[in-house]
Write an enzyme that holds these catalytic residues in place. Structure first.
Site, PDB file in Angstrom:
ATOM      1  N   HIS A 162       3.516   0.706   0.171  1.00  0.00           N
ATOM      2  CA  HIS A 162       4.267  -0.662   0.318  1.00  0.00           C
ATOM      3  C   HIS A 162       3.741  -1.815  -0.339  1.00  0.00           C
ATOM      4  O   HIS A 162       4.439  -2.840  -0.512  1.00  0.00           O
ATOM      5  CB  HIS A 162       4.351  -0.856   1.779  1.00  0.00           C
ATOM      6  CG  HIS A 162       3.409  -1.727   2.598  1.00  0.00           C
ATOM      7  ND1 HIS A 162       2.416  -1.185   3.426  1.00  0.00           N
ATOM      8  CD2 HIS A 162       3.039  -2.978   2.573  1.00  0.00           C
ATOM      9  CE1 HIS A 162       1.705  -2.085   3.657  1.00  0.00           C
ATOM     10  NE2 HIS A 162       1.704  -3.013   3.121  1.00  0.00           N
TER      11      HIS A 162
ATOM     12  N   ASP B 167       2.777   6.013   4.101  1.00  0.00           N
ATOM     13  CA  ASP B 167       2.522   4.909   3.367  1.00  0.00           C
ATOM     14  C   ASP B 167       1.289   5.048   2.449  1.00  0.00           C
ATOM     15  O   ASP B 167       0.192   4.400   2.716  1.00  0.00           O
ATOM     16  CB  ASP B 167       2.444   3.715   4.415  1.00  0.00           C
ATOM     17  CG  ASP B 167       2.377   2.122   3.737  1.00  0.00           C
ATOM     18  OD1 ASP B 167       2.454   2.053   2.440  1.00  0.00           O
ATOM     19  OD2 ASP B 167       2.183   1.425   4.147  1.00  0.00           O
TER      20      ASP B 167
ATOM     21  N   SER C 172      -3.800  -4.905   3.580  1.00  0.00           N
ATOM     22  CA  SER C 172      -3.105  -3.453   3.351  1.00  0.00           C
ATOM     23  C   SER C 172      -3.535  -2.648   2.280  1.00  0.00           C
ATOM     24  O   SER C 172      -3.809  -3.299   1.309  1.00  0.00           O
ATOM     25  CB  SER C 172      -1.611  -3.779   3.004  1.00  0.00           C
ATOM     26  OG  SER C 172      -0.793  -3.833   4.055  1.00  0.00           O
ATOM     27  N   GLY C 173      -3.389  -1.242   2.401  1.00  0.00           N
ATOM     28  CA  GLY C 173      -4.093  -0.618   1.113  1.00  0.00           C
ATOM     29  C   GLY C 173      -5.370  -0.375   1.120  1.00  0.00           C
ATOM     30  O   GLY C 173      -5.977   0.613   0.546  1.00  0.00           O
TER      31      GLY C 173
END
Ligand SMILES: *[C@@H]1O[C@H](CO)[C@@H](O)[C@H](O)[C@H]1NC(C)=O
Ligand SMILES: *[C@@H]1O[C@H](CO)[C@@H](O)[C@H](O)[C@H]1NC(C)=O
Ligand SMILES: *[C@@H]1O[C@H](CO)[C@@H](O)[C@H](O)[C@H]1NC(C)=O
Length: 313
Positions: free
Chosen positions: A83, A135, A236-237
Site C-alpha cells: 500500500h 500487503d 508502514s512497510g
C-alpha cells in the site's frame, strides 16, 4: 482504520544516481550472513534509537520525501508494504535510504547521498487488491548496497511459528509518534518493544470493535493489550523483528491498524513467512540473465515475456 502511508516530510535532496555494475548472479539470496548488528543494545524504554541498532531499517522515499519504512534483505532487494505505492508505482520516483538515524538528513550530509539507492523495479504481491491483505511488496535497487556497521540485511524464515508467544519483539520507524503527532525534528528513528498477539486473541479484540476485520494467517498482530505501544502513520512497510541466539528475524511488515496505540487495537502486520516462497521466487526469477537477441534466445525471451509481465502486475 487507516492505511499507514502518507508522505510526512519534505526534503530537497536528490536521490543517489545509479552507479556501479549490476550483480551477475543472485543465487542463495536468503542464505549468507544476516540479522546481525555490531552496535550493542541500550536500555529499554528510550524511544529514540541509536545509529546502527537496526541496520536493516530503510526509509522508502517518494521524490526523496520519507513515505514508508522498508527493510534490507540483501544487497539488491528491499521488503516493504504494497500500500506504500498507492501514490506512484513508477520506480524512477522512488529511492531507499539506509544507514541514517534520521529520515531527513542535513543538506550537507554527503554520506546520506551515498546511502540513498535508486529503485529499479517494484513488485507488488499479485494478490494485493488495495485492501489490507497481501500487503507486501519487494523493491529491486538499481545498484548494490554497500554494507557497513550501520547497514546490514535482516534474516527471513519460512516459518516464524517459534516467535508466536514472544513479548520482546521490536518495531521501528519514522512514523508519527501519536495519532495526531508527526515525528518532530530531528526525525530520529523510533523503536518500540511489542508482544506478538496470537490470531485467535487478535480476532477476539477486533471483533469487539466497531470495525470488524477478520485476522487470518496472512497477518500477524503485535502490540500491548494496554495500548500505547504501536506503529503509526509513516511506519508502514517497516519491519517487526524478533531475535533468537543473537540473530534478528523479520516476522512482520507494518500494515494497518485502527488509530495508533489504542487499547485493545493491536497493530496488524503482514506475515512475512506466509510470503516466503513468493519472496524467493521474485529474487531468483528477476536474477535471470537477460537473453541476447540471437534466434534461439529470442524465442526463449518470447516465452518468458508473459511471466515477466505477470510479475509486474
Ligand atoms: C505458545 O503458547 C501456546 C499456548 O500456551 C503453546 O501451546 C505453544 O506451544 C507455545 N509456542 C511456543 C513456540 O512456545
Ligand atoms: C492466545 O493468547 C491468549 C492470550 O495471551 C492465550 O490465553 C491463548 O491461550 C493463546 N492461544 C493459543 C492458541 O496460543
Ligand atoms: C505466519 O505464517 C506462517 C507460515 O505460513 C505460519 O506458520 C504462522 O503461524 C503465521 N503466523 C500467524 C500469526 O498466523
Amino acid at each position: 482504520m487507516g492505511a499507514r502511508a502518507g508522505a510526512l516530510l519534505l526534503a530537497l535532496l536528490l536521490a543517489r544516481a545509479p552507479l556501479g555494475k549490476p550483480e551477475p548472479q543472485e543465487a542463495n539470496l536468503l542464505s549468507g550472513p544476516c540479522g546481525q548488528r555490531t552496535i550493542p543494545p541500550r536500555v529499554v524504554g528510550g524511544e529514540d534509537s541509536v545509529l546502527g541498532r537496526w541496520p536493516w531499517q530503510g526509509s522508502l522515499r517518494l521524490w526523496d520525501s520519507h513515505t514508508c519504512g522498508a527493510s534490507l534483505l540483501n544487497r539488491r532487494w528491499v521488503l516493504t508494504a504494497a500500500h506504500c505505492f498507492e501514490q506512484s508505482t513508477d520506480p524512477f520516483s522512488w529511492s531507499v535510504q539506509f544507514g541514517e538515524l534520521t529520515s531527513m538528513p542535513s543538506f550537507w550530509n554527503l554520506q546520506a547521498y551515498y546511502n540513498r539507492y535508486q529503485v529499479e523495479r517494484i513488485y507488488l504481491s499479485p494478490k494485493f487488491v488495495g485492501s489490507v491483505s497481501y500487503d507486501i511488496a519487494m523493491v529491486k535497487l538499481s545498484t548494490s548496497v554497500v554494507y557497513s556497521n550501520h547497514i546490514q540485511p535482516i534474516c527471513l524464515l519460512a516459518s516464524t511459528l517459534e516467535f508466536e508467544n514472544r513479548t520482546d519483539c521490536w518495531v521501528t520507524g519514522w512514523g508519527a509518534i501519536a495519532e495526531d503527532k508527526p515525528l518532530p525534528s530531528p526525525y530520529t528513528l523510533q523503536e518500540v518493544q511489542v508482544a506478538i498477539i496470537n490470531t485467535s486473541m487478535c480476532n477476539h479484540l477486533y471483533k469487539r470493535s466497531d470495525f470488524h476485520m477478520n485476522i487470518w494467517g496472512d497477518m500477524v498482530c503485535a502490540g500491548d493489550p494496554q495500548g500505547g505501544k504501536d506503529a503509526c502513520f509513516g511506519d508502514s512497510g517497516g519491519p517487526l523483528v524478533c531475535d533468537k541466539a543473537g540473530r534478528w528475524y523479520q516476522v512482520g511488515i507494518v500494515s494497518w491498524g485502527i488509530g495508533c496505540g489504542r487499547p485493545n487495537r493491536p497493530g496488524v502486520y503482514t506475515n512475512v513467512s506466509q510470503h516466503f516462497r513468493w519472496i524467493q521466487k521474485q529474487m531468483t526469477q528477476s536474477g535471470m540473465p537477460r537473453p541476447d537477441p540471437s534466434l534461439p534466445l529470442l524465442l526463449l525471451s518470447l516465452l518468458w515475456a508473459p511471466r515477466l509481465l505477470q510479475l509486474e502486475a
